[in-house]
Write a protein that holds these residues in place. Structure first.
Motif, mmCIF file in Angstrom:
data_model
loop_
_atom_site.group_PDB
_atom_site.id
_atom_site.type_symbol
_atom_site.label_atom_id
_atom_site.label_comp_id
_atom_site.label_asym_id
_atom_site.label_seq_id
_atom_site.Cartn_x
_atom_site.Cartn_y
_atom_site.Cartn_z
ATOM 1 N N ASN A 3 0.833 -1.197 0.000
ATOM 2 C CA ASN A 3 0.000 0.000 0.000
ATOM 3 C C ASN A 3 0.867 1.246 0.000
ATOM 4 O O ASN A 3 1.356 1.686 1.026
ATOM 5 N N TRP A 289 -11.475 -4.952 -10.248
ATOM 6 C CA TRP A 289 -10.773 -4.123 -9.274
ATOM 7 C C TRP A 289 -11.286 -2.691 -9.363
ATOM 8 O O TRP A 289 -11.751 -2.236 -10.411
ATOM 9 N N GLU A 293 -7.295 0.615 -7.021
ATOM 10 C CA GLU A 293 -6.456 -0.584 -6.932
ATOM 11 C C GLU A 293 -5.611 -0.758 -8.192
ATOM 12 O O GLU A 293 -4.430 -1.114 -8.122
ATOM 13 N N ARG A 294 -6.225 -0.496 -9.342
ATOM 14 C CA ARG A 294 -5.453 -0.605 -10.585
ATOM 15 C C ARG A 294 -4.364 0.464 -10.654
ATOM 16 O O ARG A 294 -3.249 0.209 -11.105
ATOM 17 N N GLN A 296 -2.837 1.781 -8.150
ATOM 18 C CA GLN A 296 -1.782 1.358 -7.241
ATOM 19 C C GLN A 296 -0.850 0.356 -7.926
ATOM 20 O O GLN A 296 0.372 0.416 -7.793
#
Length: 338
Positions: A3, A289, A293-294, A296
């Motif tokens: 993260n 996703w 999220e993508r 990231q």
């Protein structure tokens, strides 16, 4: 997945804590838990987000105590005279409200600082503004204008120049204009942020310089910023998101009359709620996703070669000139009523 948070932005309404305020309950929770008040409103086509941060909020979200007003016209184009006019009117109205508590005298001075590097187009809005003001036939007597350049050009902190001028001129107000960074490609050159908290030059691109604020100078500082750059992974994530939603919309509409009656090439509505699981046979679980999220994933994948790459529109010089004209016009109208 690790993260990380490499999404650089100068816009307070793009901070994670403020983004999560879509419902009334979430707004109340945000206000109670972090001392941040968020109000959304519209002025014609201009979307306005007013964020108030109190001392507790400053500790919680890492943004200085004060007021932040973000004005945005999502559909703005270079040829959109109506959009620019409405944006200027909204900026003038909120600028007046931000300074209505100041009692002005005839000999009061207003120091206008145009931050940025005029040799780098997306960073040149500050110097362009000063040029526009100097080119006017008549300049308000209250204005003192200066474009100090950047530390890489002068070898000195920009804040030191501003402090020296403030010490000599004793202005009633300092107005700082600078280019900002955004974490949403859709907001590039379509947004203005107004705040009474001052500014950290270069903070949005990871190059923090000396703060220019009331705490540092003893003079109220108002910052006006326009987002002109975005991180490269953000653009990649936006493009992939649009592609996936377009394919999902086409799959959902396949076989329906709406896709067969079109006289031209049929384009699906990618903004409505879509069932992304429809395209998992094509792209796998990755298609379901979230956009974040993508993004990231892209940031981690391109960490070595693209993490420091900032992108600006190809018409950046025209956008910068438009905003320099808009802000200079707004400032002249505001000063004429003091």
């Amino acid at each position: 997945m690790q993260n990380l948070n490499w999404q650089r932005t100068d816009l307070i309404d793009e901070s994670d804590e403020v983004v999560l305020h879509q419902t009334r309950e979430q707004k109340e929770t945000l206000e109670q838990s972090s001392g941040v008040q968020v109000e959304d409103r519209n002025a014609g086509r201009v979307k306005i987000t007013d964020v108030q941060v109190n001392p507790e909020g400053e500790k919680q979200i890492g943004k200085k105590e004060g007021q932040y007003i973000t004005l945005s016209v999502p559909t703005l184009t270079l040829e959109d005279k109506d959009g620019f006019q409405q944006l200027e009117e909204a900026l003038l109205s909120n600028f007046k409200k931000l300074h209505e508590s100041i009692s002005w005298k005839n000999d009061d001075k207003i120091l206008i600082i145009g931050l940025g590097n005029r040799t780098i187009t997306p960073d040149a809005i500050g110097p362009y503004l000063i040029d526009h003001l100097h080119s006017l036939e008549q300049i308000d007597d209250k204005f003192v204008m200066y474009a100090p350049g950047v530390t890489g050009q002068t070898g000195y902190e920009t804040g030191e120049f501003v402090a020296a001028l403030a010490e000599r001129l004793k202005p009633k107000l300092i107005i700082v204009v600078d280019a900002l960074a955004t974490r949403a490609s859709s907001r590039l050159c379509k947004t203005i942020q107004l705040t009474d908290t001052g500014i950290h030059p270069g903070s949005g691109v990871g190059n923090k310089r000396q703060e220019i604020s009331f705490e540092m100078l003893g003079v109220p500082v108002t910052a006006i910023g326009v987002p002109t750059v975005v991180d490269a992974p953000v653009l990649i994530a936006d493009a992939v998101e649009q592609m996936l939603r377009s394919i999902a919309a086409r799959v959902a509409e396949r076989g329906k009359p709406s896709s067969k009656l079109s006289l031209s090439s049929w384009q699906p509505d990618i903004n409505k709620e879509l069932d992304m699981s429809l395209i998992t046979p094509i792209f796998g679980e990755w298609a379901t996703w979230s956009k974040e999220e993508r993004q990231q994933l892209f940031e981690e994948t391109f960490a070595a070669s693209h993490s420091q790459l900032m992108v600006t529109p190809k018409e950046a010089d025209y956008w910068i000139d438009k905003y320099a004209t808009l802000i200079s016009s707004m400032l002249m109208k505001w000063a004429s009523e003091l």
